[in-house]
Design a protein around this motif. Structure first.
Motif, PDB file in Angstrom:
ATOM      1  N   ASP A   6      23.100  43.758 145.090  1.00 12.36           N
ATOM      2  CA  ASP A   6      23.440  43.915 143.668  1.00 12.36           C
ATOM      3  C   ASP A   6      23.475  42.574 142.948  1.00 12.36           C
ATOM      4  O   ASP A   6      22.987  42.446 141.812  1.00 12.36           O
ATOM      5  CB  ASP A   6      24.792  44.621 143.534  1.00 12.36           C
ATOM      6  CG  ASP A   6      24.731  46.091 143.925  1.00 12.36           C
ATOM      7  OD1 ASP A   6      23.613  46.657 143.903  1.00 12.36           O
ATOM      8  OD2 ASP A   6      25.777  46.662 144.260  1.00 12.36           O
ATOM      9  N   ALA A   9      19.902  41.317 142.430  1.00 13.60           N
ATOM     10  CA  ALA A   9      19.208  42.081 141.388  1.00 13.60           C
ATOM     11  C   ALA A   9      19.661  41.640 140.005  1.00 13.60           C
ATOM     12  O   ALA A   9      18.847  41.489 139.083  1.00 13.60           O
ATOM     13  CB  ALA A   9      19.465  43.574 141.592  1.00 13.60           C
ATOM     14  N   ARG A  14      15.924  42.474 137.999  1.00 17.78           N
ATOM     15  CA  ARG A  14      14.884  43.353 138.539  1.00 17.78           C
ATOM     16  C   ARG A  14      15.487  44.267 139.605  1.00 17.78           C
ATOM     17  O   ARG A  14      16.503  43.928 140.233  1.00 17.78           O
ATOM     18  CB  ARG A  14      13.752  42.537 139.188  1.00 17.78           C
ATOM     19  CG  ARG A  14      13.064  41.563 138.250  1.00 17.78           C
ATOM     20  CD  ARG A  14      12.051  40.708 139.016  1.00 17.78           C
ATOM     21  NE  ARG A  14      11.446  39.701 138.173  1.00 17.78           N
ATOM     22  CZ  ARG A  14      10.370  39.910 137.420  1.00 17.78           C
ATOM     23  NH1 ARG A  14       9.789  41.111 137.419  1.00 17.78           N
ATOM     24  NH2 ARG A  14       9.881  38.938 136.673  1.00 17.78           N
ATOM     25  N   SER A  15      14.826  45.402 139.815  1.00 19.66           N
ATOM     26  CA  SER A  15      15.253  46.318 140.866  1.00 19.66           C
ATOM     27  C   SER A  15      14.914  45.734 142.234  1.00 19.66           C
ATOM     28  O   SER A  15      13.803  45.239 142.453  1.00 19.66           O
ATOM     29  CB  SER A  15      14.571  47.677 140.711  1.00 19.66           C
ATOM     30  OG  SER A  15      14.922  48.285 139.486  1.00 19.66           O
ATOM     31  N   ALA A  28      19.889  49.631 147.934  1.00 16.55           N
ATOM     32  CA  ALA A  28      19.131  49.530 146.683  1.00 16.55           C
ATOM     33  C   ALA A  28      20.060  49.145 145.546  1.00 16.55           C
ATOM     34  O   ALA A  28      21.210  49.585 145.476  1.00 16.55           O
ATOM     35  CB  ALA A  28      18.430  50.852 146.373  1.00 16.55           C
ATOM     36  N   SER A  29      19.544  48.347 144.664  1.00 22.41           N
ATOM     37  CA  SER A  29      20.293  47.969 143.464  1.00 22.41           C
ATOM     38  C   SER A  29      20.154  49.058 142.407  1.00 22.41           C
ATOM     39  O   SER A  29      19.409  50.015 142.572  1.00 22.41           O
ATOM     40  CB  SER A  29      19.744  46.654 142.920  1.00 22.41           C
ATOM     41  OG  SER A  29      18.452  46.876 142.337  1.00 22.41           O
ATOM     42  N   ARG A  30      20.835  48.857 141.289  1.00 23.71           N
ATOM     43  CA  ARG A  30      20.630  49.748 140.151  1.00 23.71           C
ATOM     44  C   ARG A  30      19.263  49.464 139.542  1.00 23.71           C
ATOM     45  O   ARG A  30      18.635  48.428 139.815  1.00 23.71           O
ATOM     46  CB  ARG A  30      21.729  49.551 139.109  1.00 23.71           C
ATOM     47  CG  ARG A  30      21.732  48.180 138.434  1.00 23.71           C
ATOM     48  CD  ARG A  30      22.885  48.070 137.448  1.00 23.71           C
ATOM     49  NE  ARG A  30      22.954  46.756 136.812  1.00 23.71           N
ATOM     50  CZ  ARG A  30      22.326  46.433 135.696  1.00 23.71           C
ATOM     51  NH1 ARG A  30      21.542  47.324 135.089  1.00 23.71           N
ATOM     52  NH2 ARG A  30      22.457  45.229 135.169  1.00 23.71           N
ATOM     53  N   HIS A  31      18.793  50.377 138.685  1.00 18.12           N
ATOM     54  CA  HIS A  31      17.516  50.177 137.996  1.00 18.12           C
ATOM     55  C   HIS A  31      17.685  49.171 136.848  1.00 18.12           C
ATOM     56  O   HIS A  31      18.759  49.035 136.260  1.00 18.12           O
ATOM     57  CB  HIS A  31      17.001  51.495 137.403  1.00 18.12           C
ATOM     58  CG  HIS A  31      16.697  52.535 138.438  1.00 18.12           C
ATOM     59  ND1 HIS A  31      16.114  52.241 139.642  1.00 18.12           N
ATOM     60  CD2 HIS A  31      16.869  53.891 138.428  1.00 18.12           C
ATOM     61  CE1 HIS A  31      15.952  53.351 140.342  1.00 18.12           C
ATOM     62  NE2 HIS A  31      16.411  54.362 139.620  1.00 18.12           N
ATOM     63  N   PHE A  32      16.582  48.518 136.514  1.00 19.17           N
ATOM     64  CA  PHE A  32      16.553  47.594 135.383  1.00 19.17           C
ATOM     65  C   PHE A  32      15.445  47.983 134.404  1.00 19.17           C
ATOM     66  O   PHE A  32      14.869  47.134 133.734  1.00 19.17           O
ATOM     67  CB  PHE A  32      16.347  46.164 135.878  1.00 19.17           C
ATOM     68  CG  PHE A  32      17.574  45.568 136.512  1.00 19.17           C
ATOM     69  CD1 PHE A  32      18.416  44.730 135.789  1.00 19.17           C
ATOM     70  CD2 PHE A  32      17.916  45.872 137.827  1.00 19.17           C
ATOM     71  CE1 PHE A  32      19.554  44.190 136.371  1.00 19.17           C
ATOM     72  CE2 PHE A  32      19.050  45.335 138.407  1.00 19.17           C
ATOM     73  CZ  PHE A  32      19.884  44.493 137.674  1.00 19.17           C
ATOM     74  N   GLU A  35      11.770  50.763 137.131  1.00 22.59           N
ATOM     75  CA  GLU A  35      11.561  51.704 138.239  1.00 22.59           C
ATOM     76  C   GLU A  35      10.239  52.465 138.079  1.00 22.59           C
ATOM     77  O   GLU A  35       9.746  52.664 136.977  1.00 22.59           O
ATOM     78  CB  GLU A  35      12.728  52.696 138.326  1.00 22.59           C
ATOM     79  CG  GLU A  35      12.900  53.599 137.123  1.00 22.59           C
ATOM     80  CD  GLU A  35      13.767  52.989 136.044  1.00 22.59           C
ATOM     81  OE1 GLU A  35      14.150  53.724 135.119  1.00 22.59           O
ATOM     82  OE2 GLU A  35      14.045  51.771 136.112  1.00 22.59           O
ATOM     83  N   ARG A  39       9.908  54.495 143.651  1.00 21.88           N
ATOM     84  CA  ARG A  39      11.316  54.087 143.805  1.00 21.88           C
ATOM     85  C   ARG A  39      12.252  55.259 143.512  1.00 21.88           C
ATOM     86  O   ARG A  39      13.244  55.465 144.227  1.00 21.88           O
ATOM     87  CB  ARG A  39      11.634  52.917 142.875  1.00 21.88           C
ATOM     88  CG  ARG A  39      13.111  52.492 142.953  1.00 21.88           C
ATOM     89  CD  ARG A  39      13.392  51.295 142.073  1.00 21.88           C
ATOM     90  NE  ARG A  39      14.827  51.072 141.935  1.00 21.88           N
ATOM     91  CZ  ARG A  39      15.560  50.327 142.764  1.00 21.88           C
ATOM     92  NH1 ARG A  39      14.985  49.742 143.808  1.00 21.88           N
ATOM     93  NH2 ARG A  39      16.850  50.164 142.560  1.00 21.88           N
TER      94      ARG A  39
END
Length: 398
Positions: A6, A9, A14-15, A28-32, A35, A39
């Motif tokens: 996290d 990212a 970026r994801s 996995a990180s959050r989306h930016f 996506e 993904r």
């Protein structure tokens, strides 16, 4: 691990994702806003799809020693990515990937990806499950092996519910990269286990993968054959479309202690599929006499394995019509009406052709031993043709 992903990212905007060596999502990180469909699928299903996995692996990322770039694929709905394998003392633990939809990842960003991979590696080692997957696969291999001693020792550690089991063997032909083969097989088998409504076990050794459907998952033959076809497709997608993948389905065995019998049958059925090439999946219960012939090494099946009566018949039967008639007659256990129906000819025509066969090679088609020898000979000829060898070379040399 999640905190590191996290934080990184957020740093890049970026994801980011960390996968295992088989490209299964671990963190996995959050989306930016970058996506893509691959993904999203991976986030929802923990599986990016076999074609996307195969595309990523085809870049050679598993062998990279420094961060690099993977191009995107519009057809797969895959944005470009930057990444690097995560290694610990030479062992590949997984890979870190950063979405680079607009191609703006800089060389400095690539350096940071390498630094974060080095930071993550010891955390991944510490985060490993106590029950190592390699040990689990070794136990399954022991249960399915031919030696009674290791089999009994493995059974003592594997506690499975009583009931019937069934084994499927998936194999790669020669020429596929060994590392990619192992990844492709594990991807296909793990995906099959997740689809199963009951418990299953798997193991991979070299170019061979095996899955054991336990009592709660040992469903009907047609269902398991369909699953085997899905495994073949998944493995081929990961390894590349040119890969030769076949599968064999063993018969049900009374319990895990007898699973090695089903495994042996599944292996022979996969051999039939590879040698004949007509269907990538063969079920032992439908293999018939090919289950016996598959035990004969390919090199032993030469012209001397074909009965001389068939060679003589081929000499006088340039059209192949008499050989076709003989095959139909033998396939239908000597039933004239059934053979005539299969050939779409009148019974009188069938009996005329059978008389010609008797006269040409001087055999009694009412003799059971003669029928067996000729029938086996026709199947041997089939195997030889499938492997690119001529069962009647003398005839064709003229």
């Amino acid at each position: 691990m999640q905190a590191v992903v996290d934080r990184f990212a957020d740093e890049l905007g970026r994801s980011v994702v960390v996968n295992d060596p088989e490209v299964r999502m671990l963190f996995a990180s959050r989306h930016f806003g970058d996506e893509d469909p691959v993904r999203i699928r991976a986030m929802l299903n923990r599986d990016a799809g076999s074609e996307a996995i195969g595309f990523l692996l085809s870049s050679g990322i598993g062998q990279w020693t420094r961060p690099g770039r993977v191009p995107g694929s519009e057809a797969l709905g895959l944005h470009a990515r930057a990444g690097v394998p995560i290694r610990w003392r030479g062992e590949v633990l997984g890979m870190i990937l950063v979405i680079d939809a607009d191609g703006s990842v800089t060389d400095a960003d690539l350096d940071r990806i390498g630094e974060v991979a080095a930071e993550i590696a010891p955390l991944m080692v510490a985060d490993r499950a106590p029950q190592d997957s390699a040990h689990s696969e070794a136990l399954v291999a022991g249960v399915l092996g031919p030696d009674e001693g290791p089999r009994e020792a493995a059974l003592a550690e594997l506690h499975a519910a009583p009931g019937e089991v069934r084994v499927v063997t998936v194999t790669f032909g020669p020429g596929t990269d060994p590392d990619l083969t192992a990844i492709a097989l594990r991807h296909a088998l793990v995906a099959a286990r997740s689809r199963s409504r009951g418990d299953a076990l798997h193991t991979v050794a070299g170019a061979v993968g095996q899955i054991v459907y336990l009592a709660t998952a040992a469903r009907g033959l047609d269902v398991v054959v369909a699953e085997a076809r899905a495994m073949v497709r998944d493995a081929a997608d990961v390894a590349g479309r040119g890969a030769a993948v076949t599968a064999g389905v063993g018969a049900q065995a009374p319990g895990l202690g007898e699973a090695w019998v089903s495994a042996r049958q599944a292996g022979l059925a996969a051999t039939i599929a590879r040698r004949l090439g007509a269907d990538p999946v063969v079920a032992w219960e439908r293999a018939g006499v090919l289950g016996v012939l598959a035990r004969i090494p390919s090199a032993e099946l030469d012209v001397t394995a074909v009965p001389h009566e068939l060679c003589r018949l081929a000499e006088v039967d340039r059209s192949g019509r008499l050989l076709e008639t003989l095959r139909a007659f033998l396939d239908h256990a000597g039933s004239g009406p059934a053979a005539a129906e299969a050939l779409f000819i009148h019974r009188t025509t069938l009996y005329y052709r059978l008389d010609r066969i008797r006269d040409a090679i001087g055999v009694d088609l009412d003799d059971g031993d003669v029928r067996l020898r000729l029938h086996l000979g026709l199947r041997v000829a089939d195997l030889m043709r499938a492997e690119g060898r001529d069962p009647f070379p003398t005839l064709n040399a003229r």
